[in-house]
Design an enzyme around this catalytic site. Structure first.
Site, PDB file in Angstrom:
ATOM      1  CG  HIS A  61      56.850-106.042  59.343  1.00 35.83           C
ATOM      2  ND1 HIS A  61      56.054-105.132  60.006  1.00 35.83           N
ATOM      3  CD2 HIS A  61      58.021-105.403  59.095  1.00 35.83           C
ATOM      4  CE1 HIS A  61      56.718-103.986  60.141  1.00 35.83           C
ATOM      5  NE2 HIS A  61      57.926-104.128  59.599  1.00 35.83           N
ATOM      6  CD  GLU A  62      61.368-107.379  59.245  1.00 33.62           C
ATOM      7  OE1 GLU A  62      61.915-106.593  58.447  1.00 33.62           O
ATOM      8  OE2 GLU A  62      60.955-107.009  60.360  1.00 33.62           O
ATOM      9  CD  GLN A 121      63.442-102.299  58.316  1.00 32.15           C
ATOM     10  OE1 GLN A 121      63.547-103.505  58.493  1.00 32.15           O
ATOM     11  NE2 GLN A 121      62.800-101.521  59.158  1.00 32.15           N
ATOM     12  N   GLY A 138      63.096-107.787  64.035  1.00 31.17           N
ATOM     13  CA  GLY A 138      63.309-108.131  62.631  1.00 31.17           C
ATOM     14  C   GLY A 138      63.875-106.931  61.895  1.00 31.17           C
ATOM     15  CB  CYS A 146      58.133-100.539  61.078  1.00 28.28           C
ATOM     16  SG  CYS A 146      59.347-100.659  59.748  1.00 28.28           S
ATOM     17  CG  LEU A 147      63.602-101.591  64.124  1.00 22.80           C
ATOM     18  CD1 LEU A 147      64.904-102.360  63.977  1.00 22.80           C
ATOM     19  CD2 LEU A 147      63.483-101.015  65.530  1.00 22.80           C
ATOM     20  CG  HIS A 150      60.658-103.772  55.343  1.00 22.22           C
ATOM     21  ND1 HIS A 150      60.464-102.414  55.260  1.00 22.22           N
ATOM     22  CD2 HIS A 150      60.433-104.092  56.649  1.00 22.22           C
ATOM     23  CE1 HIS A 150      60.134-101.944  56.468  1.00 22.22           C
ATOM     24  NE2 HIS A 150      60.100-102.943  57.326  1.00 22.22           N
TER      25      HIS A 150
HETATM   26 ZN    ZN Z   1      59.551-102.852  59.302  1.00 17.17          ZN
END
Ligand code: ZN
Length: 176
Positions: free
Chosen positions: A136-137, A51, A46, A94-95, A140
């Site tokens: 989660h997304e 990000q 995701g 998380c990236l 963000h």
């Molecule tokens: Zn994340």
């Protein structure tokens, strides 16, 4: 294929609240494709636009396992409209916080409304990994990170570690 650089903790950009997408047009579709390229390259399941530094309410998800055909999904202006009372725990990563994982408890199921890339408004009832990933997304988009859902002690340790990493990575300043 365009892989964009990822914004990494503790970059304050990650704390911005993203703005609604106003036009679903060719540039937005190209940007969503770039986000998918970036997510697959990482690799991740995701990615939210912030990000890669764009404060837009846009995210991409693909939960296909390795060896399965890709199943990209794009969510424009997603909103959680219902949450289950029962909760589940999932080990999240998380990236933007590479190589750190922690268990997070969230509602086990959510209903999300969103627009697709043709501009049609849709609704998804999600559970399991999709429910976790969407929450989660969408966090963000509101400047919230999964480490905000763990203990302050653990969070402070992670932030400290990433601050140090960022410092060590910063190029030495040239003299003279
Ligand atoms: Zn994340």
């Amino acid at each position: 294929m365009t892989v964009k650089p990822l914004i990494i903790l503790p970059d304050p950009v990650l704390r911005q609240v993203s703005k609604p997408v106003e036009r679903i047009d060719a540039p937005l579709r190209k940007f969503a494709a770039d986000m998918l390229d970036t997510m697959y390259d990482a690799p991740g399941i995701g990615l939210a636009a912030i990000q890669v530094g764009e404060p837009l309410r846009l995210l991409v998800i693909d939960l296909a396992k390795e060896g399965e055909p890709r199943a990209p999904q794009v969510f424009v202006n997603p909103e959680i409209v219902a949450r289950s009372d029962d909760r589940s725990v999932y080990e999240e990563g998380c990236l933007s916080i590479p190589d750190y994982y922690a268990e997070v408890e969230r509602p086990a199921a959510v209903t999300v409304t969103y627009s697709d890339l043709e501009g049609a408004r849709r609704e998804m009832k999600a559970e399991g990994l999709m429910a976790t990933c969407l929450q989660h997304e969408i966090d963000h988009l509101n400047g919230v990170l999964f480490i905000d859902h763990i203990s302050k002690l653990k969070r402070d340790m992670v932030v400290k570690k990433f601050r140090k990493l960022a410092r060590d990575k910063a190029p030495a300043r040239m003299l003279g």
